[in-house]
Scaffold this motif. Structure first.
Motif, PDB file in Angstrom:
ATOM      1  N   ILE A 237       9.140   0.517   5.692  1.00 27.60           N
ATOM      2  CA  ILE A 237       7.888  -0.008   5.451  1.00 27.60           C
ATOM      3  C   ILE A 237       7.235  -0.110   6.758  1.00 27.60           C
ATOM      4  N   ARG A 241       3.660   1.664   7.667  1.00 29.72           N
ATOM      5  CA  ARG A 241       2.405   0.691   7.613  1.00 29.72           C
ATOM      6  C   ARG A 241       1.790   0.489   9.053  1.00 29.72           C
ATOM      7  N   ALA A 298       2.873  -4.587   0.705  1.00 25.12           N
ATOM      8  CA  ALA A 298       2.170  -3.666  -0.074  1.00 25.12           C
ATOM      9  C   ALA A 298       0.880  -3.124   0.687  1.00 25.12           C
ATOM     10  N   VAL A 299       0.235  -4.195   1.200  1.00 29.44           N
ATOM     11  CA  VAL A 299      -0.832  -3.740   1.857  1.00 29.44           C
ATOM     12  C   VAL A 299      -1.306  -3.950   3.485  1.00 29.44           C
ATOM     13  N   THR A 301      -1.384  -4.233   7.490  1.00 29.23           N
ATOM     14  CA  THR A 301      -1.298  -3.242   8.278  1.00 29.23           C
ATOM     15  C   THR A 301      -1.034  -3.814   9.926  1.00 29.23           C
ATOM     16  N   SER A 361       9.360   5.796  -3.387  1.00 32.00           N
ATOM     17  CA  SER A 361       8.760   5.845  -2.141  1.00 32.00           C
ATOM     18  C   SER A 361       8.867   7.588  -1.731  1.00 32.00           C
ATOM     19  N   LEU A 366       2.383   7.346  -3.009  1.00 37.66           N
ATOM     20  CA  LEU A 366       2.701   6.026  -2.718  1.00 37.66           C
ATOM     21  C   LEU A 366       3.408   5.590  -1.785  1.00 37.66           C
ATOM     22  N   GLN A 368       5.994   4.093   0.762  1.00 41.87           N
ATOM     23  CA  GLN A 368       6.870   2.915   0.798  1.00 41.87           C
ATOM     24  C   GLN A 368       6.027   1.941  -0.092  1.00 41.87           C
ATOM     25  N   ALA A 369       4.710   1.910  -0.706  1.00 41.77           N
ATOM     26  CA  ALA A 369       4.323   1.119  -1.621  1.00 41.77           C
ATOM     27  C   ALA A 369       4.958   1.075  -2.902  1.00 41.77           C
ATOM     28  N   VAL A 372       7.808  -1.129  -2.601  1.00 46.77           N
ATOM     29  CA  VAL A 372       7.370  -2.528  -2.847  1.00 46.77           C
ATOM     30  C   VAL A 372       6.918  -3.002  -4.480  1.00 46.77           C
ATOM     31  N   ILE A 373       6.454  -1.992  -5.234  1.00 46.78           N
ATOM     32  CA  ILE A 373       6.005  -2.224  -6.578  1.00 46.78           C
ATOM     33  C   ILE A 373       7.288  -2.400  -7.380  1.00 46.78           C
TER      34      ILE A 373
END
Length: 392
Positions: A237, A241, A298-299, A301, A361, A366, A368-369, A372-373
């Protein structure tokens, strides 16, 4: 707690440390992905080799405890765990040897987690059981926290002289496991005989029809799924990111240590806080922390936000298991062995979540998001579990 109980807790807490050996699967999966060039999907199978056995062996272990007792069952679990740790040291570093070792590790841990918690309740009674189990999770988390650090240390040229590399992790844990086995073996614990006819396998499964048992079971599925998911995916992740090159991959091997460090801190503080604060309020705060962490993973950086997210999910997830387990165990005191088996069967979440996360993943859109989902779905369920907890 009397003086005798405190003395008995020493070998039991060392067993909790041995219980933490199972969390080396995340470190092992990460190292094996590099060593054997595994895809994310193939890497996701590795935790399944460990946690699948919880689904198979947990309920039979609850029945075994009714026949041979809780202490003997814990002793058996330690012996299987020692074999799992010894195998990579004598069998060489091949994929199949690791498959067998991880499977044995899962079997031993399924036996241990099913029997050790009720054994603690034998010593402690119902008073402060949740906080005592949480302290046990704190001891367990020390092993979890140290695993990636030991593996990273073992991978350096200084220790490669021993010819073990990251496998030095197995040698160190093996030595501690032998000590735990010896101390528990010489410790006398008085167990009350089981009254009435022992429950059958069908009788145990029927307990899932009790709402609080079923909901607690699902809660543990989510807790362990998130725990193992973060353990296995945290380095990837951060790499995705921050969009860094493979040459910095080693820097993020410590990502799981950040998670486990704060999970360790959460277990220690939780064992104290839950003696003073409503368990329900504490549970809500914990799940809110996890929800914030999912958003960050998830978001975000920014490197510091990502580290903070790992810290939040580690602290928040640290006490979920103990609360769900103690809630189920105290709801049916006459069926504690059977309920314990069902709760530990919930550790199958450690197989289900990483497997799905691996496939998600690998979806290019998508990345690695997607992983996370999957974890975020587990966090959403934990919010619904709050209403099962008593206010006081």
């Amino acid at each position: 707690m009397n003086k005798t109980s405190k003395i008995v807790l020493i070998p039991l807490m060392l067993c909790f440390f041995s219980m933490g050996f199972v969390d080396l699967v995340g470190t092992a999966a990460d190292s094996m992905q590099t060593e054997f060039q595994l895809t994310n999907s193939e890497k996701g199978v590795l935790p399944m080799l460990v946690f699948l056995w919880f689904f198979i062996f947990s309920v039979p272990t609850g029945m075994l405890m009714n026949k041979i007792g809780r202490k003997k069952t814990v002793m058996l679990s330690l012996l299987v765990t020692l074999l799992a740790l010894l195998l990579p040291l004598i069998g060489g570093s091949t994929l199949w040897v690791m498959y067998i070792a991880l499977s044995l590790l899962g079997i031993g841990n399924a036996l241990m987690q099913t029997s050790l918690n009720p054994l603690v309740s034998t010593v402690m009674g119902s008073d402060n059981l949740a906080s005592t189990l949480t302290f046990g999770q704190f001891i367990k988390a020390i092993a979890s926290f140290s695993a990636p650090l030991i593996a990273a240390w073992g991978a350096t040229s200084a220790t490669n002289i021993l010819g073990l590399g990251w496998h030095v992790l197995f040698a160190i844990f093996l030595a501690i496991g032998i000590l735990a086995t010896a101390l528990l073996g010489i410790t006398h614990i008085e167990e009350e005989p089981i009254e009435g006819k022992p429950s059958s396998f069908a009788d145990c499964l029927k307990l899932l029809g009790v709402p609080i048992v079923l909901l607690s079971f699902i809660g543990i599925v989510c807790h362990v799924g998130i725990d193992v998911g973060v353990n296995a995916h945290a380095p990837n992740i951060l790499l995705e990111r921050l969009r860094v090159g493979e040459q910095t991959t080693t820097d993020f091997k410590y990502a799981t240590s950040i998670y486990f460090a704060f999970r360790t801190l959460g277990c220690l503080s939780g064992s104290i806080i839950m003696r003073q604060m409503s368990i329900k309020k504490f549970f809500i705060v914990s799940v809110v922390m996890m929800a914030l962490a999912m958003v960050g993973l998830a978001v975000a950086t920014n490197e510091w936000l990502l580290w903070a997210s790992l810290a939040l999910v580690g602290f928040g997830n640290s006490n979920i298991f103990s609360i769900c387990f103690a809630t189920a165990l105290t709801s049916m005191p006459q069926k504690q062995n059977e309920v314990s088996g069902l709760m530990i069967m919930g550790l199958i979440g450690g197989a289900i979540f990483p497997l799905i996360m691996g496939f998600m993943s690998d979806i290019e859109s998508l990345g690695q998001a997607g992983a996370v989902i999957v974890m975020a779905i587990g966090v959403c369920y934990l919010f619904t579990y709050v209403k099962q907890l008593k206010t006081k």
